[in-house]
Design an enzyme around this catalytic site. Structure first.
Site, PDB file in Angstrom:
ATOM      1  N   ALA A 158      -8.380  -1.125   5.615  1.00 48.85           N
ATOM      2  CA  ALA A 158      -6.972  -1.275   4.751  1.00 48.85           C
ATOM      3  C   ALA A 158      -6.946   0.702   4.599  1.00 48.85           C
ATOM      4  O   ALA A 158      -7.899   1.432   4.493  1.00 48.85           O
ATOM      5  CB  ALA A 158      -6.696  -1.926   3.496  1.00 48.85           C
ATOM      6  N   LYS A 159      -5.847   1.571   4.642  1.00 46.90           N
ATOM      7  CA  LYS A 159      -5.560   2.490   4.678  1.00 46.90           C
ATOM      8  C   LYS A 159      -4.768   2.359   2.771  1.00 46.90           C
ATOM      9  O   LYS A 159      -4.433   3.247   2.830  1.00 46.90           O
ATOM     10  CB  LYS A 159      -4.633   3.305   5.664  1.00 46.90           C
ATOM     11  N   GLY A 160      -5.328   2.489   2.148  1.00 50.20           N
ATOM     12  CA  GLY A 160      -5.331   2.718   0.810  1.00 50.20           C
ATOM     13  C   GLY A 160      -5.439   3.817   0.182  1.00 50.20           C
ATOM     14  O   GLY A 160      -6.381   4.865   0.067  1.00 50.20           O
TER      15      GLY A 160
END
Length: 313
Positions: A158-160
């Protein structure tokens, strides 16, 4: 990179002036990093301005939101259209694009679910992250003492926003140590990625890159490189790679939206190959930029014209 501080930002469905695109200091995202974002680019070409790989970037943002239990009010198609509209209204021929979905203002408990899910799209002019010279001559890179995210700590796929606190530590250490960037290892001590870029190594004309089990983001530019390598007939091997392979590579490069395809000329002050950009890296760069400029057919459908609306789906 410096912001111009002018123009329009898409925010929660409306275009607002740059100075008015603000959030409350008690917004959940400020305190706990509860957000997901994307980075993509629009490029000028012989056929006008095109956004590069819009759909997979926005799909990944929706995927990141799902992992973090955030459900945007807008569909993927609506967010794609917001990106197009924001580039168009700001009149950029080429620009960097930052869509972000985040938890807003309601409460500051660790359970973010009561907080509203908000969104914005920011665009600004930004050329090569490492400088145009780096695309040809490469950069010097060290191995970071900071380890990438371990499984079941934070979701690497995830590109959190929270993930990038780790990236900032890696980047700051590299800069203070005199490097342009760094390679981080995973929790096993094997190669992972840079502070915000995927890593590729070449030996005997074979491309090697850490697999998705090595705490790497599934980069859209990474996927682009893998596709272009297949188009060019270059063998690719994804998997676990030991640190010492850095020092044995004939070529090396980082890839990502910000760095595009940037050669690495040394690791830990050990030259990569002859210390210059290699032929495989150069061939990938040439094909990548030829597609973007319109000098090579966009056979994979990677370019979205800014003048074209996204069809509902």
């Amino acid at each position: 990179m410096a912001f111009a501080g002018t123009g329009k930002i898409w925010m929660n469905g409306s275009m607002v002036d740059w100075k008015d695109a603000t959030i409350h200091v008690a917004s959940h995202v400020i305190h706990y990093g509860t957000g997901a974002f994307e980075g993509l680019r629009a490029y000028d070409s012989k056929r006008g301005t095109n956004i590069f790989r819009l759909e997979p970037h926005m799909r990944r943002m929706i995927d990141s939101c799902r992992v973090y239990r955030m459900e945007p009010k807008w569909s993927q198609a609506e967010l794609e259209q917001a990106v197009i509209d924001t580039v168009r209204v700001n009149g950029f021929k080429s620009c960097y694009i930052r869509p972000v979905v985040y938890r807003g203002y309601d409460s500051l408990t660790l359970d973010p679910r009561p907080c509203p899910v908000e969104a914005a799209v920011i665009v600004w002019e930004w050329n090569q992250m490492m400088g145009a010279e780096a695309l040809e001559h490469g950069i010097d890179v060290g191995v970071s003492s900071w380890t990438r995210l371990a499984p079941n700590t934070l979701p690497a796929l995830a590109k959190g926003a929270a993930n990038y606190a780790n990236s900032a530590l890696i980047k700051m250490q590299a800069m203070l140590d005199g490097y342009a960037d760094a390679v981080a290892l995973d929790e096993r001590g094997l190669l992972s990625e840079g502070s915000g870029q995927n890593l590729f190594l070449v030996r005997d004309h074979v491309i090697y890159t850490p697999g998705i089990g090595s705490s790497v983001l599934q980069g859209i530019t990474r996927d682009t490189v893998l596709t272009l390598a297949k188009d060019l007939g270059v063998e690719i091997r994804e998997g676990s790679i030991p640190r010492e392979f850095l020092y044995l590579a004939d070529e090396a490069f980082f890839c990502g939206t910000a760095v595009e395809i940037t050669p690495v000329r040394s690791f830990d002050k050990i030259a990569v190959g002859n210390g210059r950009r290699g032929p495989v890296t150069e061939a990938l760069q040439q094909r990548f930029f030829a597609i973007i400029r319109g000098d090579h057919p966009d056979t994979h459908g990677w370019l979205t014209p800014v003048g074209t609306a996204v069809a509902a789906r």
